[in-house]
Design a protein around this motif. Structure first.
Motif, mmCIF file in Angstrom:
data_model
loop_
_atom_site.group_PDB
_atom_site.id
_atom_site.type_symbol
_atom_site.label_atom_id
_atom_site.label_comp_id
_atom_site.label_asym_id
_atom_site.label_seq_id
_atom_site.Cartn_x
_atom_site.Cartn_y
_atom_site.Cartn_z
ATOM 1 N N SER A 194 -60.460 -28.697 -9.513
ATOM 2 C CA SER A 194 -60.650 -27.019 -9.429
ATOM 3 C C SER A 194 -59.784 -26.408 -10.353
ATOM 4 O O SER A 194 -59.524 -26.764 -11.386
ATOM 5 C CB SER A 194 -60.182 -26.941 -7.996
ATOM 6 N N ILE A 195 -59.634 -25.044 -10.159
ATOM 7 C CA ILE A 195 -59.054 -24.191 -11.192
ATOM 8 C C ILE A 195 -57.924 -23.427 -10.567
ATOM 9 O O ILE A 195 -57.971 -22.653 -9.461
ATOM 10 C CB ILE A 195 -60.052 -23.155 -11.883
ATOM 11 N N VAL A 196 -56.814 -23.352 -11.378
ATOM 12 C CA VAL A 196 -55.721 -22.293 -10.884
ATOM 13 C C VAL A 196 -56.136 -20.968 -10.736
ATOM 14 O O VAL A 196 -56.656 -20.573 -11.615
ATOM 15 C CB VAL A 196 -54.322 -22.404 -11.629
ATOM 16 N N GLY A 197 -55.719 -20.508 -9.641
ATOM 17 C CA GLY A 197 -56.060 -18.815 -9.364
ATOM 18 C C GLY A 197 -57.187 -18.461 -8.834
ATOM 19 O O GLY A 197 -57.482 -17.225 -8.844
ATOM 20 N N ILE A 198 -57.898 -19.477 -8.480
ATOM 21 C CA ILE A 198 -59.306 -18.762 -7.901
ATOM 22 C C ILE A 198 -59.147 -17.988 -6.797
ATOM 23 O O ILE A 198 -60.226 -17.384 -6.355
ATOM 24 C CB ILE A 198 -60.375 -20.212 -7.883
ATOM 25 N N ASP A 199 -58.231 -18.384 -5.754
ATOM 26 C CA ASP A 199 -57.818 -17.343 -4.678
ATOM 27 C C ASP A 199 -57.408 -16.092 -5.164
ATOM 28 O O ASP A 199 -57.326 -15.252 -4.078
ATOM 29 C CB ASP A 199 -57.049 -18.228 -3.804
ATOM 30 N N ARG A 200 -57.176 -15.843 -6.108
ATOM 31 C CA ARG A 200 -56.719 -14.299 -6.642
ATOM 32 C C ARG A 200 -57.592 -13.603 -7.464
ATOM 33 O O ARG A 200 -57.282 -12.690 -7.930
ATOM 34 C CB ARG A 200 -55.404 -14.706 -7.653
ATOM 35 N N VAL A 201 -58.765 -14.202 -7.743
ATOM 36 C CA VAL A 201 -59.880 -13.330 -8.320
ATOM 37 C C VAL A 201 -61.234 -13.439 -7.630
ATOM 38 O O VAL A 201 -61.610 -14.720 -7.240
ATOM 39 C CB VAL A 201 -59.757 -14.142 -9.842
ATOM 40 N N GLU A 202 -61.391 -12.326 -7.249
ATOM 41 C CA GLU A 202 -62.638 -12.204 -6.490
ATOM 42 C C GLU A 202 -63.858 -12.046 -7.076
ATOM 43 O O GLU A 202 -65.044 -12.530 -6.916
ATOM 44 C CB GLU A 202 -62.433 -10.884 -5.515
ATOM 45 N N GLY A 203 -64.070 -11.500 -8.317
ATOM 46 C CA GLY A 203 -65.108 -11.116 -8.984
ATOM 47 C C GLY A 203 -66.034 -12.150 -9.762
ATOM 48 O O GLY A 203 -67.031 -11.617 -10.452
ATOM 49 N N ASN A 204 -65.042 -13.191 -9.939
ATOM 50 C CA ASN A 204 -65.964 -14.353 -11.068
ATOM 51 C C ASN A 204 -66.832 -15.105 -10.447
ATOM 52 O O ASN A 204 -66.220 -15.812 -9.488
ATOM 53 C CB ASN A 204 -64.473 -14.871 -11.778
ATOM 54 N N ALA A 205 -68.002 -15.295 -10.643
ATOM 55 C CA ALA A 205 -68.797 -15.950 -10.380
ATOM 56 C C ALA A 205 -68.292 -17.656 -10.040
ATOM 57 O O ALA A 205 -68.633 -18.250 -9.106
ATOM 58 C CB ALA A 205 -70.135 -16.037 -11.132
ATOM 59 N N HIS A 206 -67.972 -18.088 -11.343
ATOM 60 C CA HIS A 206 -67.526 -19.627 -11.059
ATOM 61 C C HIS A 206 -66.431 -19.699 -10.326
ATOM 62 O O HIS A 206 -66.433 -20.909 -9.715
ATOM 63 C CB HIS A 206 -66.974 -20.069 -12.728
ATOM 64 N N TYR A 207 -65.676 -18.845 -10.099
ATOM 65 C CA TYR A 207 -64.352 -18.993 -9.235
ATOM 66 C C TYR A 207 -65.043 -19.132 -7.741
ATOM 67 O O TYR A 207 -64.439 -19.648 -6.963
ATOM 68 C CB TYR A 207 -63.268 -17.885 -9.595
ATOM 69 N N ALA A 208 -66.033 -18.089 -7.408
ATOM 70 C CA ALA A 208 -66.607 -18.209 -6.148
ATOM 71 C C ALA A 208 -66.906 -19.526 -5.840
ATOM 72 O O ALA A 208 -66.955 -19.864 -4.783
ATOM 73 C CB ALA A 208 -67.650 -17.275 -6.051
ATOM 74 N N GLY A 209 -67.725 -20.045 -6.775
ATOM 75 C CA GLY A 209 -68.379 -21.640 -6.551
ATOM 76 C C GLY A 209 -67.284 -22.619 -6.368
ATOM 77 O O GLY A 209 -67.324 -23.351 -5.575
ATOM 78 N N LYS A 210 -66.332 -22.354 -6.872
ATOM 79 C CA LYS A 210 -65.278 -23.406 -7.024
ATOM 80 C C LYS A 210 -64.467 -23.291 -5.606
ATOM 81 O O LYS A 210 -64.093 -24.211 -4.853
ATOM 82 C CB LYS A 210 -64.075 -23.196 -8.022
ATOM 83 N N ARG A 211 -64.382 -22.236 -5.120
ATOM 84 C CA ARG A 211 -63.819 -21.681 -3.717
ATOM 85 C C ARG A 211 -64.705 -22.378 -2.509
ATOM 86 O O ARG A 211 -64.147 -23.018 -1.739
ATOM 87 C CB ARG A 211 -63.749 -20.169 -3.445
ATOM 88 N N GLU A 212 -66.252 -22.427 -2.838
ATOM 89 C CA GLU A 212 -67.202 -22.961 -1.881
ATOM 90 C C GLU A 212 -66.827 -24.540 -2.063
ATOM 91 O O GLU A 212 -66.680 -25.243 -0.774
ATOM 92 C CB GLU A 212 -68.619 -22.560 -2.162
#
Length: 249
Positions: free
Chosen positions: A97-115
Motif C-alpha cells: 500500500s501507500i503511506v498517507g492514503i488515509d490523509r488524502v481524499e481527492g486522489n483516485a489511486h489512494y481511494a483504490g488503495k483504501r478499498e
C-alpha cells in the motif's frame, strides 16, 4: 524453509523485483499477471495458480485517474484474489500500500488503495499491509504523465522516497514470515522535493524537460506539507536517492 509464494502484478515494476528477491532467497515463485494467463479481474486461471501456495504478495496497480474506475478495478481484483486464496488455503496475504492514503481524499489511486486495505482487513485470509512512501522513480513517472511539448507540470510535494528494490526486498522478507497485520511504514533515508527529484532524474538520464511547479496539475494542496511522510516508527530502507540516481545514466 523453501516456500511457494505467488506474486500478483508480477510483471510490473515492484512485482518483477519481488519475484527476483524471492527467487534469490531460494523460494518457488508463481507469477500472476494477465499477460501470463491469470486474469484477476475475471478470476480466470487464479485457482490453478494458487494451488499449493503458502503466501501471496499483491503488488498490483492500475493506471487511471478516474476514481470510480480505480476503486472498481482494485476492489474487484482484490476480492477475487482473496476469495481464491481462501479456497486454496493460503496462509498469508501481503498487500503493498501507500503511506498517507488515509490523509488524502481527492486522489483516485489512494481511494483504490483504501478499498484494497478494507477488503484485506475484513477478509478471512491472515494478512500484512506494508505501506511504502513514493518510489525513487516516482518523479520521472509523474513527469511522463504530464509532459507535453517538452514541458511538464508537477506539484512540489515533500516526499521521503524509497528504492523500488528495497521495497521488493522488504515484501519478500514479510511474505516469508508470519502475518503481522499493519506493518510499520517503509521509507527511504531522506526527504526530497518532488520537483528537484524530477530535475535531477532528467539530468541523469540526459532528458531536457522544462518543469513547472504547480498545485493545479495531478496533485493538489491536500498533499502538501508532511502528508506523504512516514510515521516516526518507520522502517528506513538503506538506498538513498543519490545512490539510485547514480544507476540512471
Amino acid at each position: 524453509m523453501t516456500m511457494r509464494i505467488a506474486v500478483a502484478g508480477a510483471t510490473g515494476n515492484i512485482g518483477t523485483l519481488t519475484v527476483e528477491a524471492l527467487r534469490a532467497a531460494g523460494h518457488e515463485v508463481v507469477r500472476i499477471s494477465r499477460s501470463l494467463g491469470v486474469d484477476l479481474r475475471t478470476g480466470a486461471g487464479l485457482d490453478a495458480a494458487l494451488t499449493g501456495v503458502d503466501a501471496v504478495v499483491d503488488a498490483t496497480s492500475v493506471e487511471s485517474t478516474d476514481r470510480d474506475e480505480v476503486v472498481d478495478y482494485l476492489g474487484s481484483t482484490t476480492g477475487n484474489l482473496l476469495a481464491a486464496e481462501q479456497r486454496a488455503g493460503v496462509g498469508h496475504h501481503v498487500l503493498l500500500s501507500i503511506v498517507g492514503i488515509d490523509r488524502v481524499e481527492g486522489n483516485a489511486h489512494y481511494a483504490g488503495k483504501r478499498e484494497q486495505e478494507r477488503l484485506v482487513e475484513q477478509g478471512k485470509v491472515p494478512w500484512t499491509i506494508v505501506a511504502a512512501t513514493q518510489f525513487h522513480d516516482f518523479a520521472a513517472t509523474v513527469t511522463g504523465w504530464t509532459e507535453q511539448d517538452g514541458v511538464a507540470t508537477l506539484a512540489p510535494l515533500l516526499v521521503q522516497p524509497i528504492a523500488p528494490a528495497d521495497v521488493a526486498d522488504i515484501l519478500a522478507e514479510v511474505a516469508t514470515g508470519a502475518p503481522q497485520g499493519r506493518y510499520r511504514d517503509i521509507a527511504g533515508p531522506e526527504p526530497q522535493d518532488l520537483v528537484d527529484m524530477a530535475r535531477r532524474t532528467n539530468d541523469a538520464r540526459g532528458r531536457s524537460v522544462r518543469l513547472v511547479p504547480t498545485w493545479s496539475s495531478l496533485f493538489g494542496p491536500e498533499m502538501a506539507g508532511n502528508t506523504l511522510l512516514p510515521a516516526e516508527n518507520a522502517r528506513i530502507a538503506p538506498t538513498t536517492f543519490d545512490q539510485w540516481l547514480a544507476t540512471q545514466s
